[in-house]
Design an enzyme around this catalytic site. Structure first.
Site, short mmCIF file in Angstrom:
data_model
loop_
_atom_site.label_atom_id
_atom_site.label_comp_id
_atom_site.label_asym_id
_atom_site.label_seq_id
_atom_site.Cartn_x
_atom_site.Cartn_y
_atom_site.Cartn_z
CD GLN A 89 -2.53 -1.13 2.72
OE1 GLN A 89 -3.59 -0.55 2.90
NE2 GLN A 89 -1.91 -1.77 3.69
CG ASN A 90 4.07 1.18 2.47
OD1 ASN A 90 3.00 1.49 3.05
ND2 ASN A 90 4.94 0.35 2.99
CG HIS A 102 -2.91 2.34 -1.78
ND1 HIS A 102 -2.94 2.34 -0.41
CD2 HIS A 102 -4.00 1.63 -2.18
CE1 HIS A 102 -4.00 1.65 0.00
NE2 HIS A 102 -4.65 1.21 -1.06
#
Ligand code: BV8
Length: 240
Positions: A91-92, A109
């Site tokens: 998600q980083n 993301h």
């Protein structure tokens, strides 16, 4: 410790905390001094693109200065040495997994070192500042550049691949994520549904902890190298 065919790893901001990068919802949270509604939503970007560009332009230097920590390095080692498939989903928006040597990292993301042109759709490297005047090097149209980051209210990237990976996995590791943001927070449910063993690595139990078979508490920089060593040890013993 079993030997697995297909490991899926999901990481969140917590895996980069020991590299000095702020998490989102912790005490030093990234959102604390900037309401998320003002920064990371597609409405905010449409309403005030200059403000959102400033936020990410300011964030870039410290993200690019950060170095991978033992947790990132251990996952890269697992990808290289483990006999089964190891799929890394993050998600980083930082690229610390890549700096640690991981390959085929799935950035659901997006990435802070990239921009996307809303006119021609081209995704390009953008390590420098971009703003409302920046022209797209591909189609030359100015003012249509956006950080290649998935804001709230936008669909995630590479979700077809993510679904495929989750439906094949027999081990699911969730590392350093609060389990609040969907659909990523729901990935563990898919893993459970297909019969995978599920582990949560965090400093504290999360809102998602019901879905995990195992909870390993502690800083990822300590717990992940230990866990990776156990996985590799079990695979070696199986071979001999
Ligand atoms: C979408 C980009 C379809 C910016 C981010 C109601 C219910 C369910 C869902 C929703 C809802 N209302 C709206 C939604 C959907 C919404 C959502 O989930 N909202 C939440 C807040 C309820 N999701 C979306 O909009 C997603 N898109 O659903 O598309 C759609 C389409 C149209 C309309 C609607 C829906 C888009 C989500 C992506 C948003 N963008 N970031 C940026 O990154 O700069 S999200 C942001 O949160 C980051 O990407 C971050 O990675 C992500 C998750 O946060 P974490 O990584 O978990 O970080 P956090 O700080 O929260 O936690 C850190 C953890 O680490 C903690 O648990 C801590 O204890 C631990 N930790 C700390 N140090 C360590 C550690 N662990 C181990 N070791 C350590 N050393």
């Amino acid at each position: 410790m079993s030997v697995y065919r297909h490991i899926v790893v999901l990481t969140g901001a917590g895996i980069s905390a020991e590299s000095g990068l702020a998490t989102f919802r912790g005490a030093d949270g990234l959102w604390n001094n900037r309401p998320v509604e003002e920064v990371a939503t597609i409405e905010a970007f449409e309403r005030n693109p200059a403000y959102v560009h400033d936020f990410y332009n300011e964030l870039k230097p410290e993200v690019f200065k950060a170095r991978p920590n033992p947790a990132h390095l251990a996952l890269a080692k697992l990808q290289k040495e483990y006999p089964g498939h190891v799929c890394l989903i993050t998600q980083n928006v930082d690229t610390l997994h890549e700096k640690a040597g991981s390959i085929d990292v799935c950035h659901i993301h997006g990435r802070i070192d990239q921009a996307v042109c809303l006119n021609c759709g081209q995704i390009m490297e953008a390590t420098g500042d971009i703003d409302t005047q920046t022209a797209c090097p591909h189609c030359q149209v100015a003012g249509m550049m956006k950080p290649n980051i998935v804001f709230f209210g936008e669909n995630l990237l590479d979700m077809d691949n993510v679904e495929r990976q989750l439906h094949q996995c027999d081990l699911f590791l969730s590392i350093g994520t609060s389990g609040i943001v969907f659909p990523a927070a729901g990935f563990v449910q898919t893993a459970k549904y297909v019969g995978a063993e599920t582990y949560e690595f965090n400093l504290e139990p999360t809102s998602n902890n019901f879905y995990f078979d195992h909870h390993i508490m502690g800083p990822a920089g300590t717990t992940i190298p230990q866990f990776v060593d156990k996985l590799l040890q079990a695979a070696t013993e199986r071979k001999s």
